[in-house]
Structures are given as structure tokens and as C-alpha cells.
Design a protein around this motif. Sequence first.
Motif, PDB file in Angstrom:
ATOM      1  N   TYR A   1       0.803  -1.166   0.108  1.00 52.01           N
ATOM      2  CA  TYR A   1       0.026  -0.049  -0.069  1.00 52.01           C
ATOM      3  C   TYR A   1       0.845   1.095   0.043  1.00 52.01           C
ATOM      4  O   TYR A   1       1.786   1.214   0.948  1.00 52.01           O
ATOM      5  N   THR A   2       0.632   2.114  -1.104  1.00 47.85           N
ATOM      6  CA  THR A   2       1.585   3.372  -0.776  1.00 47.85           C
ATOM      7  C   THR A   2       0.382   4.499  -0.160  1.00 47.85           C
ATOM      8  O   THR A   2      -0.552   4.643  -0.339  1.00 47.85           O
ATOM      9  N   PHE A   3       1.457   4.844   1.051  1.00 41.99           N
ATOM     10  CA  PHE A   3       0.740   5.970   1.778  1.00 41.99           C
ATOM     11  C   PHE A   3       1.432   7.318   1.439  1.00 41.99           C
ATOM     12  O   PHE A   3       2.760   7.512   1.616  1.00 41.99           O
ATOM     13  N   TYR A   4       0.666   8.389   0.951  1.00 43.92           N
ATOM     14  CA  TYR A   4       1.027   9.678   0.801  1.00 43.92           C
ATOM     15  C   TYR A   4       1.168  10.568   1.933  1.00 43.92           C
ATOM     16  O   TYR A   4       2.113  11.065   2.363  1.00 43.92           O
ATOM     17  N   ASP A   5      -0.044  10.692   2.315  1.00 39.82           N
ATOM     18  CA  ASP A   5      -0.070  11.700   3.483  1.00 39.82           C
ATOM     19  C   ASP A   5      -1.508  11.506   4.213  1.00 39.82           C
ATOM     20  O   ASP A   5      -2.315  11.249   3.619  1.00 39.82           O
TER      21      ASP A   5
ATOM     22  N   VAL B   1      -7.136   4.742   4.174  1.00 37.53           N
ATOM     23  CA  VAL B   1      -5.878   4.346   4.951  1.00 37.53           C
ATOM     24  C   VAL B   1      -6.095   3.509   5.956  1.00 37.53           C
ATOM     25  O   VAL B   1      -5.260   2.585   6.364  1.00 37.53           O
ATOM     26  N   PHE B   2      -7.484   3.520   6.575  1.00 41.88           N
ATOM     27  CA  PHE B   2      -7.837   2.779   7.604  1.00 41.88           C
ATOM     28  C   PHE B   2      -7.671   1.299   7.220  1.00 41.88           C
ATOM     29  O   PHE B   2      -7.300   0.278   7.961  1.00 41.88           O
TER      30      PHE B   2
ATOM     31  N   SER C   1       7.639   9.488   2.531  1.00 36.22           N
ATOM     32  CA  SER C   1       8.659  10.489   3.153  1.00 36.22           C
ATOM     33  C   SER C   1       8.703   9.942   4.560  1.00 36.22           C
ATOM     34  O   SER C   1       7.911   9.218   5.147  1.00 36.22           O
ATOM     35  N   GLU C   2       9.914  10.286   5.193  1.00 33.69           N
ATOM     36  CA  GLU C   2      10.120   9.767   6.701  1.00 33.69           C
ATOM     37  C   GLU C   2       8.834  10.494   7.553  1.00 33.69           C
ATOM     38  O   GLU C   2       8.195   9.676   8.405  1.00 33.69           O
ATOM     39  N   ALA C   3       8.453  11.605   7.166  1.00 36.28           N
ATOM     40  CA  ALA C   3       7.454  12.624   7.880  1.00 36.28           C
ATOM     41  C   ALA C   3       6.097  11.729   7.657  1.00 36.28           C
ATOM     42  O   ALA C   3       5.311  11.436   8.521  1.00 36.28           O
ATOM     43  N   SER C   4       5.685  10.922   6.507  1.00 33.78           N
ATOM     44  CA  SER C   4       4.631  10.162   6.233  1.00 33.78           C
ATOM     45  C   SER C   4       4.688   8.939   7.052  1.00 33.78           C
ATOM     46  O   SER C   4       3.808   8.613   7.493  1.00 33.78           O
ATOM     47  N   ARG C   5       5.774   8.332   7.115  1.00 29.83           N
ATOM     48  CA  ARG C   5       5.968   7.117   7.793  1.00 29.83           C
ATOM     49  C   ARG C   5       5.759   7.438   9.410  1.00 29.83           C
ATOM     50  O   ARG C   5       4.876   6.633   9.960  1.00 29.83           O
ATOM     51  N   VAL C   6       6.256   8.445   9.819  1.00 25.92           N
ATOM     52  CA  VAL C   6       6.114   8.666  11.401  1.00 25.92           C
ATOM     53  C   VAL C   6       4.756   8.996  11.434  1.00 25.92           C
ATOM     54  O   VAL C   6       3.928   8.254  12.605  1.00 25.92           O
ATOM     55  N   HIS C   7       4.064   9.771  10.758  1.00 23.61           N
ATOM     56  CA  HIS C   7       2.393  10.153  10.759  1.00 23.61           C
ATOM     57  C   HIS C   7       1.653   8.973  10.845  1.00 23.61           C
ATOM     58  O   HIS C   7       0.690   8.834  11.567  1.00 23.61           O
ATOM     59  N   TYR C   8       1.906   7.752   9.951  1.00 22.09           N
ATOM     60  CA  TYR C   8       1.153   6.804   9.898  1.00 22.09           C
ATOM     61  C   TYR C   8       1.129   5.882  10.932  1.00 22.09           C
ATOM     62  O   TYR C   8       0.370   5.420  11.632  1.00 22.09           O
ATOM     63  N   LEU C   9       2.580   5.698  11.831  1.00 19.60           N
ATOM     64  CA  LEU C   9       2.569   5.062  12.670  1.00 19.60           C
ATOM     65  C   LEU C   9       2.220   5.577  13.913  1.00 19.60           C
ATOM     66  O   LEU C   9       1.705   4.988  14.873  1.00 19.60           O
ATOM     67  N   ASN C  10       1.937   6.869  13.938  1.00 17.82           N
ATOM     68  CA  ASN C  10       1.303   7.407  14.860  1.00 17.82           C
ATOM     69  C   ASN C  10      -0.068   7.426  14.847  1.00 17.82           C
ATOM     70  O   ASN C  10      -0.720   7.319  16.020  1.00 17.82           O
ATOM     71  N   MET C  11      -0.762   7.329  13.904  1.00 13.25           N
ATOM     72  CA  MET C  11      -2.152   7.281  13.805  1.00 13.25           C
ATOM     73  C   MET C  11      -2.447   5.605  13.913  1.00 13.25           C
ATOM     74  O   MET C  11      -3.530   5.340  14.408  1.00 13.25           O
ATOM     75  N   PHE C  12      -1.795   4.816  13.715  1.00 10.49           N
ATOM     76  CA  PHE C  12      -1.958   3.236  13.680  1.00 10.49           C
ATOM     77  C   PHE C  12      -0.778   2.662  14.388  1.00 10.49           C
ATOM     78  O   PHE C  12       0.102   1.871  13.805  1.00 10.49           O
ATOM     79  N   PRO C  13      -0.781   2.916  15.646  1.00 14.15           N
ATOM     80  CA  PRO C  13       0.449   2.036  16.186  1.00 14.15           C
ATOM     81  C   PRO C  13       0.480   0.740  16.372  1.00 14.15           C
ATOM     82  O   PRO C  13       1.390   0.177  16.716  1.00 14.15           O
ATOM     83  N   HIS C  14      -0.834   0.038  16.034  1.00 14.78           N
ATOM     84  CA  HIS C  14      -0.605  -1.290  15.709  1.00 14.78           C
ATOM     85  C   HIS C  14       0.204  -1.942  14.810  1.00 14.78           C
ATOM     86  O   HIS C  14       0.275  -3.066  14.588  1.00 14.78           O
ATOM     87  N   PHE C  15       0.212  -0.774  13.684  1.00 16.85           N
ATOM     88  CA  PHE C  15       0.966  -1.431  12.319  1.00 16.85           C
ATOM     89  C   PHE C  15       2.405  -1.761  12.818  1.00 16.85           C
ATOM     90  O   PHE C  15       3.310  -0.778  13.410  1.00 16.85           O
ATOM     91  N   PRO C  16       3.007  -2.852  12.229  1.00 15.04           N
ATOM     92  CA  PRO C  16       4.498  -3.269  12.605  1.00 15.04           C
ATOM     93  C   PRO C  16       5.374  -2.166  12.000  1.00 15.04           C
ATOM     94  O   PRO C  16       5.314  -2.064  10.760  1.00 15.04           O
TER      95      PRO C  16
END
Length: 404
Positions: A112-116, A138-139, A152-167
Motif C-alpha cells: 500500500y502506497t501511503f502519501y499523507d 488508509v484505515f 517520506s519519513e514524515a509520512s512514515r512517522v505520521h502513519y505509525l502515530n495514527m496506527f500504532p498497531h501496524f508493525p
Amino acid sequence: MHIGFDISQTGSGKAGCGYFAHALIKAMLELAPEHRYSLYPSFGDFYFDALMPFLNPYAGGHVHYGPRHLSRETARVFWNGPAVESVLNRPDIVHANNFWCPTQLASSRLIYTFYDMSFAVEPAWTTEANRVGCFDGVFRSAIAADWVVAISEASRVHYLNMFPHFPADRIRVIYPCSRFADSSAVGKRPKALDDVPVGRYWLNVGTIEPRKNQRRLVEAYARYLAQGGAPMPLVLAGGKGWLMEDFKKHLVELGVEAHVMMIGYVSDDELIWLYRNCCANLYPSLFEGFGLPVLEGMQFGAATLASNATSIPEVAGDAAILIAPEDTEGWAQAMLRLAGNRLERDRLRDAAIKQAARFSWEDSANQLLKLYEVAVASPKRSGLGQARCPNETTMNITKGASDK
């Protein structure tokens, strides 16, 4: 490998998301022709381009097209159906690129490509329909994706903040790059700028919408003029987005309507000329997954003033003047300084070209191919491939996330 790849946003009206998918599949076809590629002109029920079944920009004996759908309804029924994996001949990889993704894949690895996630940050930046559709997609990825590609690294961090269960070890950063292959191209002057001298205009590229922050930019430009700045026009190159119906009225109220040139969507050749010949490229965006106009402007030597928010510092590095997007006076002062300092503009142009050279579609495609290999060799995420979203409502949205 049998690689299934979503090309639904790569049609003639493509924007950021579409350029990312288009450039990656082109690069992979050149780098790894030994794989079998199934390309999906429609993908899911959030984004739909009725012309995609008639476009075929990806040639090759190893390239095949997935099911073609002529209506959103038939696409919705197909992509949400229980037999989709079997009908697609069980590809090793299914790569989703348009925010939507399936949740019912039992064996294919879902990338899955995550943009923002700007739509989840500030409701005023987009419409309710787009916000709901993007978040739904995204959900779904947080439930069903085996791997996530963040731009981007900013997008990676934001994704993990929103979905902390994702490895965290299953999300990789793979950067976009410029759409332009030839950095020596000179481009073509837009007719709207026939009477504007080379190097004597400010440039902003992007859809005119709240998140891109053109409202504050024109306020900064008004301050720049009021403080004695050289009367160079501000050129806005981009289509009209949402929630900006009063923008022209705002220009009138600021007294700058005669100095702001809204030239709309431009061709690639015209965009190259604009980047190459501007006094500076101004990019005050409030939130970006990447910030492609910053990189593309740098490729053609544009001195750059850019926002210091989210991913933009990753793109610009040390080759731009970075300013808080809310700091209207800071933008005005930076414009005043740059307009009167040829040496600084030249320094920024040299630094911009070097920074842009760090990004390569070949490198990004190689990283993605390696990720596919890892994904195929790894188990699916703990049996979650069969998981369903709690509420799989049909998204009846004409235009999805293509303006990202």
C-alpha cells in the motif's frame, strides 16, 4: 514474480499520486522485464477515471491489463467481491496506489502506497467526501496491508502515530522523484508570460486549495510590495481546487489582483520554462507527504523559498530557505532579501541542482522491487489478510486523492 499494480490515477489528468505510480511502473518495466506485470486501469471504488480503459502507455510482452470497468458501479462490485484474487490469477503482489485497497486477499501480498494524512489533520483543507474516502482507504490499509510504502519519513512517522498497531518494520520510505527525465530541457514559455522578462517573476506551482497555503502567500506578496519590493508578478501555476471560491475576492481586497497571474494548469514544457526562469520558486504548503514542486523546481535550478513543515525539509535539504508556513512577515522579508541579492539567488540555484540529483526513479524502483521480493518471502500479517473493515460503505466520490 507476478506483480499486480494499480495504475488508476496515471491517466492524462494525473497529479502527484498518479505521477508516483506512473514513474515507478515505467522504471520497473525497464529494470526487471523478467517479471509478469498485471496493470489495473480501475482499482476499487474511491477513484474512478472512465478514460483509463482506453489508455495504454505501458508496452511490452510481459505487460498485461487487468479487468477494465466502464462505470464506478461495476468497478465497485468487482473489487469488493470475494473472488477478486482468483479472477486476477492470484498475483504474488497487489500494489495499491490510490488510497483505496482491498481487504480480502488471502495469499497475494498487499503493498500500500501511503502519501499523507492531511485530511485527518485539518478539516478545512478538503471536502467531507474526500476526507471520508481517504480515511476509509488508509484505515483499510492499517488492517489489511502486508507492507506500506511511505513517500517520506514524515509520512512514515505520521502513519505509525495514527496506527500504532501496524508493525514498524513493515513500512518503508521510498521517495518520489521528478517527472522530468531531461534536466537540460529549456521548456516553452507560456503565452501568458510573453510580456514578463526572464527572471522577473515569482512562481508558485500547485493546485489552488487551502492546504497549499496560497492565501497566506498572496498576503506575504502584498506585504513585499508594500515594503518596496520590486514589482515582479506572482505567477500561480495550478488548477483550481476546492474551498477557494473567494480567492479572487481576496486578491482584490489585498490590492494585488493586477500583480497576481493565475495561469492555471500548464503543460510539462511550460512548467520546465517556469521553473528555469523564475526569480524564485515559492512553496508555502502547510502539509505535504513529499512536496514534488520543490524537487522539480530544484532540478531546473530554481532558487527556492519553502515551508519548513512536514516532509518539505527532507526534499529541500540545505538547498532552500525554509520558513514557517504561517509566518507571513517572514515570507515577505525573505522575498525582499532574495529579490535584491543576485549572489544568494545564484548560490541557491547551484545548491538546488545538487540536491535534486540525489533523487532517482531508478533507485526508487530498485528499492520497490527489493521490497516485493522480501514481501513474497515473508508471511502475510498474522492472518489479517482476511480482515474486513467494520464499515465497508461504498464511496460515491467523483474525484479522489489525485491532487495530493
